[in-house]
Scaffold this motif. Structure first.
Motif, PDB file in Angstrom:
ATOM      1  N   GLU A   4      52.449  49.083  34.292  1.00  0.00           N
ATOM      2  CA  GLU A   4      53.069  47.769  34.122  1.00  0.00           C
ATOM      3  C   GLU A   4      53.172  47.419  32.641  1.00  0.00           C
ATOM      4  N   TYR A   5      54.235  46.700  32.301  1.00  0.00           N
ATOM      5  CA  TYR A   5      54.479  46.354  30.898  1.00  0.00           C
ATOM      6  C   TYR A   5      54.467  44.845  30.726  1.00  0.00           C
ATOM      7  N   ASP A   6      53.791  44.391  29.685  1.00  0.00           N
ATOM      8  CA  ASP A   6      53.682  42.962  29.401  1.00  0.00           C
ATOM      9  C   ASP A   6      54.739  42.571  28.363  1.00  0.00           C
ATOM     10  N   TRP A   7      55.671  41.704  28.733  1.00  0.00           N
ATOM     11  CA  TRP A   7      56.748  41.281  27.852  1.00  0.00           C
ATOM     12  C   TRP A   7      56.352  40.112  26.948  1.00  0.00           C
ATOM     13  N   GLY A   8      55.123  39.673  27.031  1.00  0.00           N
ATOM     14  CA  GLY A   8      54.667  38.589  26.170  1.00  0.00           C
ATOM     15  C   GLY A   8      55.208  37.243  26.597  1.00  0.00           C
ATOM     16  N   ASN A   9      55.726  36.489  25.631  1.00  0.00           N
ATOM     17  CA  ASN A   9      56.161  35.116  25.891  1.00  0.00           C
ATOM     18  C   ASN A   9      57.611  34.983  26.341  1.00  0.00           C
ATOM     19  N   VAL A  10      58.239  36.088  26.690  1.00  0.00           N
ATOM     20  CA  VAL A  10      59.629  36.040  27.160  1.00  0.00           C
ATOM     21  C   VAL A  10      59.700  35.237  28.464  1.00  0.00           C
ATOM     22  N   THR A  11      60.721  34.418  28.588  1.00  0.00           N
ATOM     23  CA  THR A  11      60.903  33.591  29.795  1.00  0.00           C
ATOM     24  C   THR A  11      61.100  34.460  31.029  1.00  0.00           C
ATOM     25  N   VAL A  38      64.412  37.755  36.515  1.00  0.00           N
ATOM     26  CA  VAL A  38      65.132  37.662  35.248  1.00  0.00           C
ATOM     27  C   VAL A  38      64.179  37.504  34.066  1.00  0.00           C
ATOM     28  N   LEU A  39      64.433  38.248  33.000  1.00  0.00           N
ATOM     29  CA  LEU A  39      63.794  38.048  31.710  1.00  0.00           C
ATOM     30  C   LEU A  39      64.856  37.530  30.743  1.00  0.00           C
ATOM     31  N   GLY A  40      64.540  36.434  30.054  1.00  0.00           N
ATOM     32  CA  GLY A  40      65.529  35.824  29.186  1.00  0.00           C
ATOM     33  C   GLY A  40      66.180  34.627  29.854  1.00  0.00           C
ATOM     34  N   ASP A  41      67.207  34.092  29.219  1.00  0.00           N
ATOM     35  CA  ASP A  41      67.879  32.885  29.710  1.00  0.00           C
ATOM     36  C   ASP A  41      68.790  33.211  30.887  1.00  0.00           C
ATOM     37  N   PRO A  42      68.486  32.725  32.094  1.00  0.00           N
ATOM     38  CA  PRO A  42      69.317  33.043  33.260  1.00  0.00           C
ATOM     39  C   PRO A  42      70.730  32.476  33.161  1.00  0.00           C
ATOM     40  N   ASN A  43      70.948  31.516  32.268  1.00  0.00           N
ATOM     41  CA  ASN A  43      72.302  31.005  32.071  1.00  0.00           C
ATOM     42  C   ASN A  43      73.219  32.044  31.450  1.00  0.00           C
ATOM     43  N   GLY A  44      72.620  33.113  30.912  1.00  0.00           N
ATOM     44  CA  GLY A  44      73.427  34.158  30.282  1.00  0.00           C
ATOM     45  C   GLY A  44      73.901  35.230  31.235  1.00  0.00           C
ATOM     46  N   LEU A  45      73.689  35.053  32.535  1.00  0.00           N
ATOM     47  CA  LEU A  45      74.099  36.058  33.509  1.00  0.00           C
ATOM     48  C   LEU A  45      75.557  35.883  33.925  1.00  0.00           C
ATOM     49  N   LEU A 121      64.695  48.851  22.533  1.00  0.00           N
ATOM     50  CA  LEU A 121      66.063  48.360  22.719  1.00  0.00           C
ATOM     51  C   LEU A 121      66.067  47.114  23.593  1.00  0.00           C
ATOM     52  N   PHE A 122      65.282  47.128  24.672  1.00  0.00           N
ATOM     53  CA  PHE A 122      65.244  45.974  25.568  1.00  0.00           C
ATOM     54  C   PHE A 122      64.689  44.736  24.848  1.00  0.00           C
ATOM     55  N   HIS A 123      63.702  44.938  23.987  1.00  0.00           N
ATOM     56  CA  HIS A 123      63.184  43.811  23.203  1.00  0.00           C
ATOM     57  C   HIS A 123      64.260  43.264  22.260  1.00  0.00           C
ATOM     58  N   GLN A 124      65.034  44.148  21.645  1.00  0.00           N
ATOM     59  CA  GLN A 124      66.121  43.705  20.777  1.00  0.00           C
ATOM     60  C   GLN A 124      67.124  42.870  21.553  1.00  0.00           C
ATOM     61  N   ILE A 125      67.417  43.300  22.756  1.00  0.00           N
ATOM     62  CA  ILE A 125      68.380  42.576  23.599  1.00  0.00           C
ATOM     63  C   ILE A 125      67.857  41.174  23.908  1.00  0.00           C
ATOM     64  N   SER A 128      67.949  38.867  20.924  1.00  0.00           N
ATOM     65  CA  SER A 128      69.295  38.451  20.524  1.00  0.00           C
ATOM     66  C   SER A 128      69.913  37.461  21.510  1.00  0.00           C
ATOM     67  N   GLY A 129      69.157  37.067  22.527  1.00  0.00           N
ATOM     68  CA  GLY A 129      69.675  36.133  23.525  1.00  0.00           C
ATOM     69  C   GLY A 129      70.224  36.789  24.763  1.00  0.00           C
ATOM     70  N   GLY A 130      70.027  38.110  24.887  1.00  0.00           N
ATOM     71  CA  GLY A 130      70.484  38.820  26.071  1.00  0.00           C
ATOM     72  C   GLY A 130      69.518  38.658  27.235  1.00  0.00           C
ATOM     73  N   VAL A 131      69.833  39.342  28.334  1.00  0.00           N
ATOM     74  CA  VAL A 131      69.084  39.151  29.589  1.00  0.00           C
ATOM     75  C   VAL A 131      68.787  40.499  30.232  1.00  0.00           C
TER      76      VAL A 131
END
Length: 323
Positions: A4-11, A38-45, A121-125, A128-131
């Motif tokens: 398992e991977y911990d993404w930290g404070n990502v939403t 979802v990781l990140g802002d779900p409005n970006g889907l 790469l996923f952290h960069q995404i 940058s506001g990606g999902v």
């Protein structure tokens, strides 16, 4: 089993079908996921362009994925793909380079990111506001059957799907099938009819997919899909490796060698070729000891980053070049 991977404070979000945040494009497909993780802002889907291709892609496929993803992202179109090696990763990276947004649809749970080598790469995404999104629970292992299932989500989150490079059969081809089933447009980049890497894309074009043969046809597709007008490109329309090689290949050469170099460059621009075919072309141009000359020429072109040796042993344009 992957750890398992911990993404930290990502939403972190869980969105059920019918929730106001659930993307309407995805909800309209035949078999929408009952829940999205979802990781990140779900409005970006949703609402983007899916760009998919082979994992074991040729430099041609990688180059096309980068070119057209950059082109679209530069115009504000989110790029949707699967985060896999090859064309998918190239599409995501190009979107980031263009300053755009990109969406990764994972096969397994988001706390089991796959491939593990793409965590940076996923952290960069995300930064940058990606999902990142999946239909599988957070810790669900990325099992083989998950990836074909996720292809319908890639197609469902996009207004259209661009097939960069695909063999027959392939998971990429199944994404095109999912897009067609959802009533979405399918675009495809043609390749050599002798290349197994392009058999799926060429077949789709024969069946009615929109062929993307240059920036102009791609701009027309973007206008039709997103209402975007053509813009002047900057870094997105850099010369291909072979074009740059032509522009700097002014070394002192015998007339037969200059003729052979032009013939080889033109041939490799058209399709990947093997040593025997290149040697034959050089011989036809009158180069003495043509095999030795071809081997030296290829070594110099590869050293300088203009030509690459493909997985099948043939040679063709490289995806990255020196300025």
């Amino acid at each position: 089993m992957t750890s398992e991977y911990d993404w930290g404070n990502v939403t972190h979000s869980e969105i059920a079908l019918g929730d106001p945040l659930y993307p309407s494009l995805l909800a309209s497909i035949t078999d929408p996921p009952k829940k999205l993780y979802v990781l990140g802002d779900p409005n970006g889907l949703g609402g983007g362009l899916a760009v998919v291709g082979a994992r074991k892609a040729t430099p041609y496929g990688i180059s096309c994925a980068r070119r057209f993803s950059f082109h679209a992202a530069q115009r504000g179109v989110p790029i949707v793909s699967g985060g896999a090696r090859g064309c998918d990763a190239a599409a995501h990276r190009a979107a980031l380079e263009a300053g755009g947004k990109t969406i990764v649809v994972m096969g397994g749970g988001l706390q089991k990111p796959y491939p593990a080598q793409h965590k940076a790469l996923f952290h960069q995404i995300l930064d940058s506001g990606g999902v990142l999104v999946s239909e599988q629970p957070w810790t669900f292992d990325p099992l083989p059957w998950c990836f074909r299932r996720r292809n319908r989500i890639i197609a469902g989150l996009a207004r259209a799907t661009l097939i960069v490079e695909a063999g027959l059969p392939s998971g990429t081809f199944s994404t095109a099938d999912a897009a067609l089933s959802a009533g979405r447009d399918v675009l495809a980049i043609p390749g050599s009819i002798t290349s197994s890497f392009s058999a799926g894309a060429n077949r789709l074009i024969a069946q009615g997919a929109v062929p993307i043969v240059d920036d102009e046809t791609f701009d027309s597709a973007l206008f039709s899909l997103f209402g975007l007008l053509r813009q002047e490109d900057s870094a997105g329309t850099a010369l291909s490796g072979l074009q740059r090689f032509k522009s700097v290949a002014n070394r002192s050469q015998a007339p037969q060698e200059r003729k052979a170099e032009c013939a080889l460059l033109a041939a490799l621009d058209a399709e990947p070729l093997g040593i025997e075919e290149l040697n034959g072309l050089a011989g036809e141009c009158g180069v003495s000891d043509s095999l030795t000359w071809v081997m030296v020429w290829l070594a110099e072109a590869q050293r300088d980053g203009y030509i690459a040796r493909y997985p099948n042993g043939r040679y063709g344009p490289c995806t990255t070049t020196r300025s």
